[in-house]
Write a protein that holds these residues in place. Structure first.
Motif, PDB file in Angstrom:
ATOM      1  N   MET A 117      -6.088  -0.367  11.370  1.00  0.00           N
ATOM      2  CA  MET A 117      -5.140   0.594  10.979  1.00  0.00           C
ATOM      3  C   MET A 117      -5.521   1.360   9.419  1.00  0.00           C
ATOM      4  N   SER A 118      -5.837   2.536   9.693  1.00  0.00           N
ATOM      5  CA  SER A 118      -6.335   3.210   8.399  1.00  0.00           C
ATOM      6  C   SER A 118      -5.183   4.073   7.934  1.00  0.00           C
ATOM      7  N   ILE A 119      -5.389   4.506   6.703  1.00  0.00           N
ATOM      8  CA  ILE A 119      -4.279   5.301   5.746  1.00  0.00           C
ATOM      9  C   ILE A 119      -5.027   6.443   5.204  1.00  0.00           C
ATOM     10  N   ASN A 120      -5.270   7.329   5.854  1.00  0.00           N
ATOM     11  CA  ASN A 120      -5.711   8.678   5.285  1.00  0.00           C
ATOM     12  C   ASN A 120      -4.843   9.465   4.330  1.00  0.00           C
ATOM     13  N   TRP A 121      -4.751   9.120   3.217  1.00  0.00           N
ATOM     14  CA  TRP A 121      -3.833   9.864   2.284  1.00  0.00           C
ATOM     15  C   TRP A 121      -4.254   9.596   0.576  1.00  0.00           C
ATOM     16  N   ILE A 129       5.164  -5.530  -5.382  1.00  0.00           N
ATOM     17  CA  ILE A 129       3.777  -5.192  -5.496  1.00  0.00           C
ATOM     18  C   ILE A 129       3.089  -4.620  -6.507  1.00  0.00           C
ATOM     19  N   VAL A 130       3.127  -5.478  -7.583  1.00  0.00           N
ATOM     20  CA  VAL A 130       2.747  -5.355  -8.923  1.00  0.00           C
ATOM     21  C   VAL A 130       1.387  -4.684  -9.074  1.00  0.00           C
ATOM     22  N   LYS A 131       0.406  -5.272  -8.315  1.00  0.00           N
ATOM     23  CA  LYS A 131      -0.862  -4.770  -8.437  1.00  0.00           C
ATOM     24  C   LYS A 131      -0.893  -3.095  -7.887  1.00  0.00           C
ATOM     25  N   SER A 132      -0.667  -3.107  -6.624  1.00  0.00           N
ATOM     26  CA  SER A 132      -0.645  -1.895  -5.721  1.00  0.00           C
ATOM     27  C   SER A 132       0.082  -0.861  -6.213  1.00  0.00           C
ATOM     28  N   SER A 133       1.174  -1.179  -7.120  1.00  0.00           N
ATOM     29  CA  SER A 133       1.986  -0.031  -7.695  1.00  0.00           C
ATOM     30  C   SER A 133       1.573   0.421  -8.876  1.00  0.00           C
ATOM     31  N   ALA A 134       0.390  -0.080  -9.559  1.00  0.00           N
ATOM     32  CA  ALA A 134      -0.049   0.171 -10.923  1.00  0.00           C
ATOM     33  C   ALA A 134      -1.074   1.313 -10.401  1.00  0.00           C
ATOM     34  N   ASP A 189      -8.516   0.954  -1.289  1.00  0.00           N
ATOM     35  CA  ASP A 189      -8.283  -0.390  -0.610  1.00  0.00           C
ATOM     36  C   ASP A 189      -7.249  -0.148   0.316  1.00  0.00           C
ATOM     37  N   GLU A 190      -7.436  -0.493   1.615  1.00  0.00           N
ATOM     38  CA  GLU A 190      -6.527  -0.212   2.724  1.00  0.00           C
ATOM     39  C   GLU A 190      -5.126  -1.224   2.210  1.00  0.00           C
ATOM     40  N   GLN A 191      -5.571  -2.369   1.801  1.00  0.00           N
ATOM     41  CA  GLN A 191      -4.302  -3.111   1.500  1.00  0.00           C
ATOM     42  C   GLN A 191      -3.218  -2.625   0.649  1.00  0.00           C
ATOM     43  N   VAL A 192      -3.901  -1.943  -0.578  1.00  0.00           N
ATOM     44  CA  VAL A 192      -3.060  -1.405  -1.346  1.00  0.00           C
ATOM     45  C   VAL A 192      -2.193  -0.276  -0.753  1.00  0.00           C
ATOM     46  N   GLY A 193      -2.730   0.490   0.185  1.00  0.00           N
ATOM     47  CA  GLY A 193      -2.117   1.491   0.921  1.00  0.00           C
ATOM     48  C   GLY A 193      -1.063   1.178   1.631  1.00  0.00           C
ATOM     49  N   MET A 194      -1.258  -0.081   2.252  1.00  0.00           N
ATOM     50  CA  MET A 194      -0.374  -0.817   3.026  1.00  0.00           C
ATOM     51  C   MET A 194       1.066  -1.386   2.241  1.00  0.00           C
ATOM     52  N   ASN A 195       0.636  -1.833   1.130  1.00  0.00           N
ATOM     53  CA  ASN A 195       1.861  -2.198   0.372  1.00  0.00           C
ATOM     54  C   ASN A 195       2.636  -0.917  -0.083  1.00  0.00           C
ATOM     55  N   LEU A 196       2.026   0.175  -0.457  1.00  0.00           N
ATOM     56  CA  LEU A 196       2.942   1.348  -0.778  1.00  0.00           C
ATOM     57  C   LEU A 196       3.517   1.628   0.378  1.00  0.00           C
ATOM     58  N   ALA A 197       3.144   1.689   1.592  1.00  0.00           N
ATOM     59  CA  ALA A 197       3.745   2.176   2.675  1.00  0.00           C
ATOM     60  C   ALA A 197       4.828   1.241   2.932  1.00  0.00           C
ATOM     61  N   PHE A 198       4.749  -0.309   2.712  1.00  0.00           N
ATOM     62  CA  PHE A 198       5.916  -1.028   3.304  1.00  0.00           C
ATOM     63  C   PHE A 198       7.020  -0.603   2.238  1.00  0.00           C
ATOM     64  N   LEU A 214       4.806  -3.051  12.577  1.00  0.00           N
ATOM     65  CA  LEU A 214       3.970  -4.188  13.397  1.00  0.00           C
ATOM     66  C   LEU A 214       3.068  -5.139  12.068  1.00  0.00           C
ATOM     67  N   GLU A 215       2.485  -4.269  11.311  1.00  0.00           N
ATOM     68  CA  GLU A 215       1.856  -4.944  10.153  1.00  0.00           C
ATOM     69  C   GLU A 215       2.718  -5.550   9.198  1.00  0.00           C
ATOM     70  N   LEU A 216       3.810  -5.127   8.936  1.00  0.00           N
ATOM     71  CA  LEU A 216       4.911  -6.202   8.101  1.00  0.00           C
ATOM     72  C   LEU A 216       5.204  -7.177   8.930  1.00  0.00           C
ATOM     73  N   VAL A 217       5.601  -7.075   9.817  1.00  0.00           N
ATOM     74  CA  VAL A 217       5.780  -8.230  10.728  1.00  0.00           C
ATOM     75  C   VAL A 217       4.791  -9.454  10.787  1.00  0.00           C
ATOM     76  N   LYS A 218       3.500  -8.976  10.976  1.00  0.00           N
ATOM     77  CA  LYS A 218       2.242  -9.746  10.885  1.00  0.00           C
ATOM     78  C   LYS A 218       2.371 -10.467   9.516  1.00  0.00           C
ATOM     79  N   ARG A 219       2.322  -9.754   8.414  1.00  0.00           N
ATOM     80  CA  ARG A 219       2.479 -10.170   6.889  1.00  0.00           C
ATOM     81  C   ARG A 219       3.315 -11.123   6.620  1.00  0.00           C
TER      82      ARG A 219
END
Length: 280
Positions: free
Chosen positions: A1-5, A35-40, A182-191, A207-212
């Motif tokens: 899954m990719s986030i193009n934003w 998400i302390v790191k991703s929201s910085a 980093d895609e993981q940062v994008g995912m955290n922001l989206a969650f 689905l990604e959130l359930v996986k996490r």
């Protein structure tokens, strides 16, 4: 899954922040405690390294308290103080004033030695979208968002918000935007809703959130959705949750859009319990 934003270019943001820093005594950076790191914003540490700063870990009631305390210990230093709170209900925000006084103690003492009794502290508030910056300003200012008058060197697009506790807040809407590769940062922001759901396929996101969650918080997932056990397959777990919540269309077809909205809304609302998606 990719986030193009990738919103905006950071050159303008860096320039505006540097200009504004000359006008303030300190910076209050607001992050999401989940998400302390991703929201910085990655540029803030570089740009504000010489300016006294408070990092407010907002929405701390939605994060694990012990993890939040680990973040506070990790991020704090002589020039950066970290506190936790909630901008909506005001919890923890009473620590803002004494923390600013601690950071600016030497400067305040110099001003008092020159005969200045009533000291007003000017602060710039920064934070990525939807992290709670506006809620914070409104709570501290108690709804008073009127301009306090033009200050030297301040353009008319800048807004100073006056408070009753000796602090003037610089409200600069839209100055800060997240930049991530980093895609993981994008995912955290989206969650957490920092990225609009329209940007990403909401079914993939759920689905990604359930996986996490099945990996890090299996008990919370099972308890919330009354599951007897969990599969290693996130899609099977998503299907099981759909059946439990009645997110099924005619013919027994799973309504993935509906269940995806349910799961994301309940996570963001804290109904799955206190969850920290990042640890120091």
């Amino acid at each position: 899954m990719s986030i193009n934003w990738f919103p905006g270019h950071m050159a303008k943001t860096r320039r505006e922040i540097k200009e504004n820093l000359k006008l303030v005594d300190a910076v209050i950076e607001i992050r999401d405690a989940r998400i302390v790191k991703s929201s910085a914003n990655p540029e803030i540490d570089k740009i504000c390294k010489d300016k006294p700063r408070i990092i407010l870990l907002n929405k701390a009631d939605l994060s694990e308290d012990d993890v939040t305390k680990q973040w506070i210990k990790t991020l704090s230093n002589n020039n950066v103080k970290v506190i936790q709170g909630n901008s909506l209900n005001g919890k923890g925000l009473r620590n803002i004033k004494p923390t600013l006084n601690e950071l600016l103690k030497e400067k305040h003492e110099r001003l008092k030695s020159k005969g200045l009794a009533n000291i007003t502290t000017r602060v710039m508030v920064v934070g990525i979208p939807n992290v709670g910056k506006s809620s914070f300003i409104n709570k501290i200012a108690k709804g008073n968002r009127a301009k306090t008058g033009d200050k030297p060197g301040v353009t008319r697009s800048k807004q100073w918000v006056k408070t009753k506790i000796g602090i003037e807040l610089m409200d600069t809407p839209g100055v800060l935007w997240p930049k991530f590769e980093d895609e993981q940062v994008g995912m955290n922001l989206a969650f957490t809703g920092a990225i609009k759901d329209e940007i990403i396929n909401i079914e993939d996101l759920a689905l990604e959130l359930v996986k996490r969650l099945q990996k890090n918080y299996p008990d919370r997932l099972m308890k919330r959705y009354k599951l007897e056990d969990l599969s290693d397959d996130a899609l099977e777990n998503l299907n099981a949750i759909s059946m439990k919540r009645g997110a099924v269309m005619s013919g027994g077809v799973i309504d993935y859009n509906r269940i995806s909205n349910i799961i994301l809304d309940e996570f963001r609302g804290g109904k799955l319990g206190s969850i920290s998606l990042e640890r120091p």
